[in-house]
Design an enzyme around this catalytic site. Structure first.
Site, short mmCIF file in Angstrom:
data_model
loop_
_atom_site.label_atom_id
_atom_site.label_comp_id
_atom_site.label_asym_id
_atom_site.label_seq_id
_atom_site.Cartn_x
_atom_site.Cartn_y
_atom_site.Cartn_z
N GLU A 119 44.37 -63.40 24.35
CA GLU A 119 45.08 -64.22 25.32
C GLU A 119 45.18 -65.65 24.77
O GLU A 119 46.23 -66.26 24.79
CB GLU A 119 44.37 -64.20 26.68
CG GLU A 119 45.16 -64.96 27.73
CD GLU A 119 44.57 -64.89 29.14
OE1 GLU A 119 43.76 -63.97 29.42
OE2 GLU A 119 44.91 -65.76 29.96
N ARG A 131 37.14 -67.39 38.24
CA ARG A 131 37.28 -66.00 38.68
C ARG A 131 35.91 -65.40 39.01
O ARG A 131 35.80 -64.52 39.87
CB ARG A 131 38.05 -65.14 37.67
CG ARG A 131 38.42 -63.76 38.21
CD ARG A 131 39.37 -63.01 37.32
NE ARG A 131 40.75 -63.38 37.52
CZ ARG A 131 41.57 -62.82 38.44
NH1 ARG A 131 41.13 -61.87 39.24
NH2 ARG A 131 42.81 -63.23 38.56
N GLU A 157 42.41 -54.17 34.89
CA GLU A 157 41.03 -54.64 34.81
C GLU A 157 40.06 -54.04 35.83
O GLU A 157 38.90 -53.77 35.50
CB GLU A 157 40.99 -56.17 34.95
CG GLU A 157 41.67 -56.92 33.83
CD GLU A 157 41.90 -58.38 34.20
OE1 GLU A 157 42.79 -58.66 35.02
OE2 GLU A 157 41.18 -59.22 33.67
#
Ligand code: MTE
Ligand code: MOS
Length: 759
Positions: free
Chosen positions: A226, A304, A711
């Site tokens: 990423e 997160r 995920e």
């Protein structure tokens, strides 16, 4: 529809970076990196390396024409080291030669000097020394202090979850070419083509339009590409910029393991308070995230973690804090779950601790606290269309938890050297980038005059089959044979300003943009058809490659003719769709909002057997009821569940990243870092889609109501840790539960023969 890459993959015809036929005069680059974890006064001598025949040049920081700064969130990371070194494996120089072999030989001749500085390798050390990436963040709801005082039971403990190596089959790499007018084209194995474009432009001091990034597909990313595909593309670009020849840079496995960051290890401390009825009243956690030497995506990952700290449970009083701790390890980065798994591991540890102390199975506590409709997540979002209890109930119907528990007890009573354990693992995972501005995407659709279709989106194919889903969306909307549709590469000149393929939201974001584009084209074509057939446009439908009128009466006009007629009438057969997720928002000043488009739910039951002589174990079965919404491709989605589960089991049981006190990666080969193979995966995996009400199924925020799947299922693997711990307990009642993953056979063996602590 089967995965459109399946044939190419099986025949070895699919193209990855290393398969690109290289052009004449292509040069090969290797990276020279820091042998020490922390130092200053760096002096680099490349003169011996540059004297080797076949070596073109060695580049260092001083060769960078633009900004030597590649940080995505914070500007704290140089592409090439200047005066200071911050981790072993930090890039210092790029050796460019006629062949990879010569480049490697020359690399060995680079000499450096430096003065060493003290090294920090753990998050705890970093916190003690005040070494942080950014200020800590806290989320809270209710009043934890007050409610701990009122709880019947309060327990606390420390936890540790280790990092994880991505081990994508295709290592990091890029191929760079100089084009006309000083432009550079980069083929990159990246999840974030726009990130590569933006940072390469910054490093070279060029405008973004001078850099074109093209991605065919990735041989796996799992979050590791990423942000961390960027440096290698920038280095290849830098060499091409100066040398005017194409440059290929691919890390070999050893360099990749050494130079790239991994999943963040977390050291945490929890405190949990319950009432007699097993309702969790209060929960408090301090997370120490081992961020490594630079920010990379750590702040977003930390965020997160906070969002997922209460997993699938409603808890009225919560306070969580996360510190992104700066250490002298390679910057840790995104990894499937993006901090969510680390958060869930802690709440599950807290529940296991409470259950152990109260001498009850943990699932009694889990079940008593599952989220219900309209419960408030402690960050302010109201839970809607909650499926926690539904997935739990459906699973229980299938496996009967009580009976299973009895069977396990009977087995354990009758076997002295084999013991079984089980655990339940509910999950709840929020879908959307938590950074609201990232939740948008575009798609570009061309219908060619012969009726064939070309599709470009911002989605990157990395094995998750997003391209197959894109093709399905177009085929279904146009109602034509999928053979007529081609997925183009992901390219920044065709689709610009993309968010990375991440957060499991790629099919939703790009798919919805694509759907809009296709619908606009269908609308145009229906007008053409109405005109041709002299009927009202409202009666026209495209169906299975034919124009239908008046409630599905097939006409003489087929798709190809219709398209050609439209072209002849000078109708535009190209459309650009744009989609931005509605309703989401988050106020960072209050740490409250509605950050997620929706949540994905599920429940797993894991059974394990341990060998009490050897400490080895097997996962007997994993039964899952998973909330796919209304899956648009159940084959692909089941593949995602199984793959993610395998990765979760690996993280929790055997993948053991080890750095020594000098910050040297000890688990630096595949003989010292064990990933799950076919023998370590559950012997049986049963995944059942949750179908409660076919009409209400799914969520409109998901593409075709088919929920994101990439995920969330990784987190079912967390249950394996606790199933094994329960089996240890069955053999050794003196075993004190520990929350230190992975639970390797060595740890199991020590647990089996642990003596009672004398007071
Ligand atoms: N599946 C395969 N085969 N390979 C991958 O690299 N990456 C995972 C997941 N599944 C990955 C994968 C990660 S980390 C994410 S965020 C999602 O796929 C991203 O793709 P999606 O948004 O299309 O689900
Ligand atoms: Mo996935 S960790 O969001 O690339």
């Amino acid at each position: 529809m089967k995965n459109i890459d399946a044939n190419g993959h099986v025949r070895g015809e699919s193209l990855f970076i290393d398969d690109i036929l290289i052009k004449q005069h292509t040069l090969h680059a290797v990276v020279y990196s820091s042998p020490v974890a922390h130092a200053k006064d760096l002096i680099i001598d490349v003169s011996k390396a540059e004297k080797i025949a076949g070596v073109e040049r060695v580049f260092t920081a001083k060769d960078i024409p633009g900004d030597n700064e590649i940080g995505g969130i914070l500007l704290d990371e140089p592409l090439l080291a200047e005066d200071e070194l911050h981790f072993q494996g930090q890039p210092i120089a790029i050796v460019v030669a006629e062949s990879d072999f010569i480049a490697r030989q020359a690399r060995a001749l680079i000499e450096i000097s430096y003065s060493e500085l003290p090294i920090i390798t753990t998050a705890k050390q970093a916190k003690e020394q005040g070494s942080f990436i950014n200020p800590a963040r806290s989320f809270s709801m209710g009043d934890v202090q007050k409610s701990f005082d009122e709880c019947d039971y309060v327990f606390e403990d420390d936890t540790f979850s280790n990092g994880q190596e991505h081990l994508y089959l295709e290592t990091q790499g890029s191929y760079a070419e100089k084009m006309e007018n000083g432009c550079i084209k980069l083929m990159s194995s990246t999840q974030g083509p726009t990130v590569v474009q933006r940072i390469a432009a910054r490093v070279l001091g060029l405008a973004m339009h001078k850099i074109e990034v093209d991605v065919t597909r990735l041989g796996g990313g799992f979050g590791g590409k990423e942000d961390q595909a960027t440096p290698w593309a920038c280095m290849a670009a830098l060499a091409t910029y100066h040398l005017n020849t194409p440059v290929k840079l691919i890390l070999d496995r050893h360099d990749d393991l050494k130079m790239t960051g991994k999943r963040h290890p977390y050291e945490s401390h929890f405190k949990i308070g319950l009432d007699k009825d097993l309702k969790i009243r209060a929960f408090e956690v301090e997370f120490l995230q081992n961020s490594g030497a630079a920010a990379d995506l750590s702040p977003a990952i930390a965020e997160r973690t906070l969002f997922h700290a209460t997993n699938a449970y409603f808890i009225p009083n919560v306070k969580t804090t996360v510190h992104s701790c700066k250490t002298n390890l390679p910057p840790n980065t995104a990894f499937r779950g993006f901090g969510g798994p680390q958060g869930k591991y802690v709440i599950e540890s807290a529940i296991a601790k409470a259950a152990d102390q109260l001498k009850i199975p943990a699932w009694h506590i889990q079940k008593a606290n599952l989220l219900k409709e309209n419960d408030e997540f402690y960050y302010g979002q109201i839970a809607e269309k909650v499926e926690s209890i539904n997935t739990w109930k459906k699973l229980n119907k299938k496996i009967n938890i009580n009976r299973l528990e009895e069977n396990i007890k009977v087995f354990n009573d009758n076997n002295s050297l084999l013991k079984k354990g089980m655990a339940l693992m509910p999950i709840c995972f929020g879908i959307s980038f938590t950074n609201t501005p990232m939740n948008h995407a575009r798609a570009l659709v061309h219908i060619y005059q012969d009726g064939s279709v070309g599709i470009s989106t911002g989605a990157v194919e990395m094995g998750q089959s997003v391209n197959t889903k894109m093709l399905q969306i177009a085929a279904q909307t146009f109602s034509i044979d999928p053979e007529l549709i081609k997925l183009e590469t992901t390219n920044t000149t065709r689709v610009a300003n993309t968010s990375p393929t991440a957060a499991s939201a790629t099919a939703d974001l790009n798919g919805k943009a694509l759907l809009k584009a296709c619908n606009a084209l269908v609308d145009r074509l229906r007008h053409v058809a109405a005109d041709e057939l002299s009927v009202g446009v409202d009666t026209i439908e495209l169906n299975d490659g034919w124009v239908h009128v008046n409630n599905n009466k097939q006409t003489e006009l087929d798709w190809k003719n219709l398209v050609f007629k439209a072209f002849w009438k000078r109708v535009c057969l190209t459309e650009n769709g744009h989609y931005a997720t509605p309703t989401i928002k988050f106020d960072k000043s209050k740490e409250k909002g509605h950050p997620f488009a929706y949540h994905v739910y599920g429940t797993a039951c894991i059974q394990t057997t341990i060998d009490c002589l050897r400490g080895t174990y097997e996962v007997d079965s994993v039964d899952i009821v998973h909330d796919f919404g209304k899956s648009m491709n159940i084959g692909v989605d089941l593949g995602q569940v199984e793959g993610a589960l395998a990765q979760g089991i690996g993280w929790m049981t055997m993948e053991e990243i080890a750095y020594n006190d000098e910050g040297r990666l000890l688990s630096n080969t595949l003989s010292t870092y064990k990933i799950p193979d076919v023998f370590s995966i559950a012997k049986e995996i049963n995944v059942q889609p949750l179908v409660i009400d076919a009409e209400k199924q799914g969520n409109d925020m998901a593409i075709f109501k088919s929920k994101a799947v990439g995920e969330p299922p990784l987190m079912y693997g967390i249950g394996v840790y606790f199933a094994i711990a329960n089996a240890i307990k069955a053999f050794n009642p003196n075993y004190q539960l520990k929350f230190h993953s992975p639970i390797t056979p060595e740890k199991v063996l020590m647990g089996l023969y642990e003596k009672q602590k004398s007071e």
